[in-house]
Every structure is written in C-alpha cells, then in structure tokens.
Design a protein around this motif. Structure first.
Motif, PDB file in Angstrom:
ATOM      1  N   ARG A  91     -13.241  56.484   8.524  1.00 54.41           N
ATOM      2  CA  ARG A  91     -11.907  57.022   8.218  1.00 54.41           C
ATOM      3  C   ARG A  91     -11.722  58.361   8.916  1.00 54.41           C
ATOM      4  O   ARG A  91     -12.673  59.113   9.103  1.00 54.41           O
ATOM      5  N   ALA A  92     -10.486  58.652   9.271  1.00 58.98           N
ATOM      6  CA  ALA A  92     -10.195  59.897   9.993  1.00 58.98           C
ATOM      7  C   ALA A  92     -10.591  61.125   9.185  1.00 58.98           C
ATOM      8  O   ALA A  92     -11.025  62.129   9.752  1.00 58.98           O
ATOM      9  N   GLY A  93     -10.468  61.057   7.869  1.00 61.50           N
ATOM     10  CA  GLY A  93     -10.797  62.203   7.028  1.00 61.50           C
ATOM     11  C   GLY A  93     -12.212  62.192   6.502  1.00 61.50           C
ATOM     12  O   GLY A  93     -12.564  63.011   5.649  1.00 61.50           O
ATOM     13  N   GLY A  94     -13.044  61.283   7.000  1.00 62.84           N
ATOM     14  CA  GLY A  94     -14.408  61.165   6.505  1.00 62.84           C
ATOM     15  C   GLY A  94     -14.544  60.008   5.544  1.00 62.84           C
ATOM     16  O   GLY A  94     -13.576  59.586   4.907  1.00 62.84           O
ATOM     17  N   GLY A  95     -15.736  59.486   5.423  1.00 61.16           N
ATOM     18  CA  GLY A  95     -15.960  58.333   4.572  1.00 61.16           C
ATOM     19  C   GLY A  95     -15.670  57.035   5.308  1.00 61.16           C
ATOM     20  O   GLY A  95     -15.494  57.006   6.539  1.00 61.16           O
ATOM     21  N   LEU A  96     -15.585  55.950   4.545  1.00 57.65           N
ATOM     22  CA  LEU A  96     -15.410  54.626   5.113  1.00 57.65           C
ATOM     23  C   LEU A  96     -14.296  53.872   4.416  1.00 57.65           C
ATOM     24  O   LEU A  96     -13.985  54.128   3.248  1.00 57.65           O
ATOM     25  N   VAL A  97     -13.693  52.933   5.128  1.00 56.68           N
ATOM     26  CA  VAL A  97     -12.783  51.976   4.525  1.00 56.68           C
ATOM     27  C   VAL A  97     -13.511  50.638   4.531  1.00 56.68           C
ATOM     28  O   VAL A  97     -14.140  50.260   5.532  1.00 56.68           O
ATOM     29  N   LEU A  98     -13.456  49.909   3.419  1.00 57.96           N
ATOM     30  CA  LEU A  98     -14.203  48.666   3.252  1.00 57.96           C
ATOM     31  C   LEU A  98     -13.256  47.493   3.047  1.00 57.96           C
ATOM     32  O   LEU A  98     -12.298  47.581   2.260  1.00 57.96           O
ATOM     33  N   ASN A  99     -13.525  46.402   3.743  1.00 59.75           N
ATOM     34  CA  ASN A  99     -12.796  45.152   3.526  1.00 59.75           C
ATOM     35  C   ASN A  99     -13.625  44.329   2.537  1.00 59.75           C
ATOM     36  O   ASN A  99     -14.695  43.824   2.879  1.00 59.75           O
ATOM     37  N   LEU A 100     -13.144  44.194   1.310  1.00 58.07           N
ATOM     38  CA  LEU A 100     -13.898  43.615   0.215  1.00 58.07           C
ATOM     39  C   LEU A 100     -13.229  42.364  -0.339  1.00 58.07           C
ATOM     40  O   LEU A 100     -12.069  42.082  -0.030  1.00 58.07           O
ATOM     41  N   VAL A 101     -13.955  41.638  -1.166  1.00 61.24           N
ATOM     42  CA  VAL A 101     -13.414  40.419  -1.781  1.00 61.24           C
ATOM     43  C   VAL A 101     -12.112  40.718  -2.517  1.00 61.24           C
ATOM     44  O   VAL A 101     -11.133  39.974  -2.414  1.00 61.24           O
ATOM     45  N   ASP A 102     -12.083  41.817  -3.254  1.00 62.51           N
ATOM     46  CA  ASP A 102     -10.913  42.142  -4.075  1.00 62.51           C
ATOM     47  C   ASP A 102      -9.855  42.954  -3.343  1.00 62.51           C
ATOM     48  O   ASP A 102      -8.864  43.353  -3.952  1.00 62.51           O
ATOM     49  N   GLY A 103     -10.052  43.234  -2.063  1.00 59.58           N
ATOM     50  CA  GLY A 103      -9.055  43.988  -1.314  1.00 59.58           C
ATOM     51  C   GLY A 103      -9.689  45.053  -0.441  1.00 59.58           C
ATOM     52  O   GLY A 103     -10.829  44.923  -0.004  1.00 59.58           O
ATOM     53  N   ALA A 135     -10.654  45.277  11.933  1.00 63.26           N
ATOM     54  CA  ALA A 135     -10.653  46.168  13.097  1.00 63.26           C
ATOM     55  C   ALA A 135      -9.567  47.214  12.919  1.00 63.26           C
ATOM     56  O   ALA A 135      -8.540  46.960  12.274  1.00 63.26           O
ATOM     57  N   VAL A 136      -9.784  48.377  13.517  1.00 64.11           N
ATOM     58  CA  VAL A 136      -8.794  49.447  13.463  1.00 64.11           C
ATOM     59  C   VAL A 136      -8.001  49.451  14.766  1.00 64.11           C
ATOM     60  O   VAL A 136      -8.564  49.485  15.859  1.00 64.11           O
ATOM     61  N   ALA A 137      -6.688  49.393  14.637  1.00 63.71           N
ATOM     62  CA  ALA A 137      -5.777  49.352  15.778  1.00 63.71           C
ATOM     63  C   ALA A 137      -5.605  50.747  16.381  1.00 63.71           C
ATOM     64  O   ALA A 137      -5.966  51.761  15.768  1.00 63.71           O
ATOM     65  N   PRO A 138      -5.029  50.837  17.586  1.00 66.05           N
ATOM     66  CA  PRO A 138      -4.813  52.144  18.212  1.00 66.05           C
ATOM     67  C   PRO A 138      -4.008  53.117  17.366  1.00 66.05           C
ATOM     68  O   PRO A 138      -4.172  54.343  17.496  1.00 66.05           O
ATOM     69  N   ASP A 139      -3.122  52.601  16.478  1.00 65.61           N
ATOM     70  CA  ASP A 139      -2.318  53.489  15.643  1.00 65.61           C
ATOM     71  C   ASP A 139      -3.021  53.884  14.345  1.00 65.61           C
ATOM     72  O   ASP A 139      -2.433  54.558  13.499  1.00 65.61           O
ATOM     73  N   GLY A 140      -4.289  53.466  14.166  1.00 68.93           N
ATOM     74  CA  GLY A 140      -5.038  53.832  12.970  1.00 68.93           C
ATOM     75  C   GLY A 140      -4.883  52.892  11.801  1.00 68.93           C
ATOM     76  O   GLY A 140      -5.469  53.130  10.737  1.00 68.93           O
ATOM     77  N   SER A 141      -4.104  51.832  11.961  1.00 70.81           N
ATOM     78  CA  SER A 141      -3.985  50.841  10.884  1.00 70.81           C
ATOM     79  C   SER A 141      -5.200  49.925  10.906  1.00 70.81           C
ATOM     80  O   SER A 141      -5.860  49.752  11.931  1.00 70.81           O
ATOM     81  N   LEU A 152     -15.020  51.374  24.838  1.00 71.82           N
ATOM     82  CA  LEU A 152     -13.880  52.213  24.540  1.00 71.82           C
ATOM     83  C   LEU A 152     -14.132  52.984  23.249  1.00 71.82           C
ATOM     84  O   LEU A 152     -14.713  52.439  22.304  1.00 71.82           O
ATOM     85  N   ALA A 153     -13.681  54.222  23.194  1.00 73.03           N
ATOM     86  CA  ALA A 153     -13.749  54.968  21.943  1.00 73.03           C
ATOM     87  C   ALA A 153     -12.865  54.280  20.920  1.00 73.03           C
ATOM     88  O   ALA A 153     -11.720  53.923  21.212  1.00 73.03           O
ATOM     89  N   GLN A 154     -13.380  54.072  19.727  1.00 76.17           N
ATOM     90  CA  GLN A 154     -12.639  53.362  18.690  1.00 76.17           C
ATOM     91  C   GLN A 154     -11.953  54.332  17.738  1.00 76.17           C
ATOM     92  O   GLN A 154     -12.567  55.304  17.285  1.00 76.17           O
ATOM     93  N   PRO A 155     -10.691  54.086  17.394  1.00 78.17           N
ATOM     94  CA  PRO A 155     -10.000  54.968  16.458  1.00 78.17           C
ATOM     95  C   PRO A 155     -10.545  54.817  15.039  1.00 78.17           C
ATOM     96  O   PRO A 155     -11.094  53.778  14.687  1.00 78.17           O
ATOM     97  N   ALA A 156     -10.404  55.854  14.248  1.00 76.25           N
ATOM     98  CA  ALA A 156     -10.758  55.794  12.829  1.00 76.25           C
ATOM     99  C   ALA A 156      -9.532  55.376  12.029  1.00 76.25           C
ATOM    100  O   ALA A 156      -8.387  55.563  12.454  1.00 76.25           O
ATOM    101  N   PHE A 157      -9.773  54.815  10.856  1.00 73.59           N
ATOM    102  CA  PHE A 157      -8.689  54.413   9.969  1.00 73.59           C
ATOM    103  C   PHE A 157      -7.941  55.646   9.466  1.00 73.59           C
ATOM    104  O   PHE A 157      -8.550  56.611   9.008  1.00 73.59           O
ATOM    105  N   ALA A 158      -6.621  55.580   9.521  1.00 74.32           N
ATOM    106  CA  ALA A 158      -5.780  56.725   9.173  1.00 74.32           C
ATOM    107  C   ALA A 158      -5.496  56.782   7.680  1.00 74.32           C
ATOM    108  O   ALA A 158      -4.360  57.014   7.259  1.00 74.32           O
ATOM    109  N   GLY A 159      -6.496  56.603   6.867  1.00 75.72           N
ATOM    110  CA  GLY A 159      -6.290  56.625   5.427  1.00 75.72           C
ATOM    111  C   GLY A 159      -7.445  57.293   4.713  1.00 75.72           C
ATOM    112  O   GLY A 159      -8.476  57.572   5.297  1.00 75.72           O
TER     113      GLY A 159
END
Length: 282
Positions: free
Chosen positions: A63-75, A102-108, A275-282
């Motif tokens: 994530r852009a602000g630190g930490g991780l975003v997880l794709n989980l069974v419940d969401g 995957a994280v898109a160029p716009d951070g989504s 390619l450098a990969q963007p971080a999630f914008a959340g």
C-alpha cells in the motif's frame, strides 16, 4: 539463451502465488493461498517474515501508505504497518474464494475470484479503489488469474486459465474494452496462470501443469521459454534493486511425488528488465 534458476526461499507452499516486488521496502511479497500465509523475503539481507491469516489469501500487495492490501475469501482487507487489520470491502459468497490480484497504474486493485470447484462463470474480476468502491469488470470468469498492464498503461493483459488464452484489452481511465486474443497455450503445454509485463512491453506467463515460464513479444509471438523442474508454476514478477531478477512461485498441490523445489520461491537472475509496480492507493 539458457536460463538457470536458483531457490530464493526453500518452502513447501501448498499453492504459492502472487510474487510482487515492494520497491519501498526492498522485498519480495508472495502468498500461499491455501495455507493462508503471507511471506516476505529481502534478497539483500536474506531476512524473511511470515504472517498467517485466518482464511485463504489470493494475493498481497503493498500500500502507498505502508502495510499490505489482501485479497481474501471474504473480500479485500487492509493490513497496517503495525499489523492491525480492517476490512476495506467485505462480501462473502459461499463456495467462492479470492485468487490473483494486481495493482493498476492508477493505484486501484483489480481482484480476481473463482469457485472452489472452478465452475465456469463462478468467478469475477473487480476494480477496487482506495476508498473501497468496488466495480465488477468481468462477471463470467472460471479461474481469474494473471492481470497486468503495458508500460504506457494503454493495454491490459488478462488470463482466465481454463480458456488456455492470454487476452488483451484496451485500457483507459480504469475502463477496459476491445477484448481480443493475445496468445494461446497449446494442448499439452499447461494452462496460463500468473503474468508480468516487462519494460519492453513483453508478457511473461507462468504455465500451471507446464513447468515453464514463457515470454511473448507485444505482438503475441513466443520468443523465450524458461523450463523449470516442477510442473505447478503459478506466477512470476521482476524484483531486486534493478528489477532484473525474475521471481517465480510454485505449488505442491495435486502432485503425488513433488519435486524438492515444488512450493518454493525460485529466481532467475538477470532474466530481463521489469517495470516498477505501483502500490495500492488505499
């Protein structure tokens, strides 16, 4: 050209997946989906971490602000730098689990799902923004897998594994259109799984039940093959300080007599230029 792999992290992951280079931390993030494990590995120091979550985890991205975003069974959940956890979007569907993301160029974050029985049409691909807004992009998917963007962001590559195809879309402002065939994996060569796009716009595809990673030119022509000793090759990503090392995840699930490296994180030094990969914008 002959490629030689090395074992970066010797492991026995049931379903290793989703390698991602976290440039800010100088580490490689990857998951064991069915083991509910999130791994990190720092090549410079050899330091490794492991976090066990309480459900199957399809992907973990920085994530852009630190930490991780997880794709989980419940969401989709957010793991903070202090290891606190909260849900960004929660939506449990019985019989369905998270898969690649995957994280898109716009951070989504583009999150894939699939049914445990891999039923056609049981999975989806969704776009999740940093504020938790979710939009279903594709809703007729069997096994949602590799997703990646061209260097200029104008193309999006996508894999629904049972189709044996890599498709490509036109991409602009978070929207995709013009789906068409990019490459097809022939019978007997396995199924396309995860993918990554390099600095030349070439697409590297991991082959499940194929024991290989292939590189296709932007025109869809096969021009390189990395052969590996274990059949369940799941995904790949460039990492390291100069983004020239190709990291490859593997799995043991479904193998009666697993090769000693099955389930390990492998690396092919100097395989290309990522390619450098963007971080999630959340």
């Amino acid at each position: 050209m002959t490629y030689k792999y090395e074992v970066a992290v010797r492991a026995e992951a049931t379903l290793g997946e989703g390698p991602t280079w976290d440039a800010a931390a100088g580490r490689l993030i990857w998951v064991d989906i069915l083991g509910g494990r999130v791994h990190t590995y720092e090549p410079a120091s050899g330091r490794r971490t492991l976090r066990v979550v309480d459900q199957h985890v399809g992907a973990a991205k920085p994530r852009a602000g630190g930490g991780l975003v997880l794709n989980l069974v419940d969401g989709v959940g957010l793991l903070d730098a202090d290891e606190g956890f909260r849900w960004l979007h929660r939506e449990r569907v019985p019989g369905r689990r998270a898969n690649d993301a995957a994280v898109a160029p716009d951070g989504s974050l583009w999150t894939g799902t699939m049914r445990y029985d891999e039923a056609p049409g049981g999975g989806s691909l969704s776009r999740v923004t940093g504020d938790g807004t979710v939009e279903t992009v594709l809703d007729d998917v069997a096994v949602s897998n590799g997703t990646g963007w061209s260097p200029d962001g104008r193309r999006m590559y996508y894999i629904d594994s049972p189709t044996r195809c890599v498709d490509v879309f036109d991409h602009a402002a978070g929207r995709i259109s013009g789906r068409r065939r990019f490459a097809e994996i022939e019978e007997g060569a396995g199924f396309p799984d995860g993918l990554t796009v390099d600095a030349d716009g070439c697409v590297w595809v991991a082959l499940w039940d194929g024991g290989a990673v292939r590189r296709y030119t932007p025109d869809g022509e096969l021009d390189r093959v990395i052969t590996l000793p274990t059949p369940q090759v799941t995904a790949c990503a460039f990492g390291g300080a100069d983004l020239t090392d190709l990291y490859i995840t593997t799995a043991r699930v479904g193998l009666e007599f697993p090769h000693p490296v099955a389930g390990s994180l492998l690396v092919v030094p100097g395989a290309g230029k990522g390619l450098a990969q963007p971080a999630f914008a959340g």
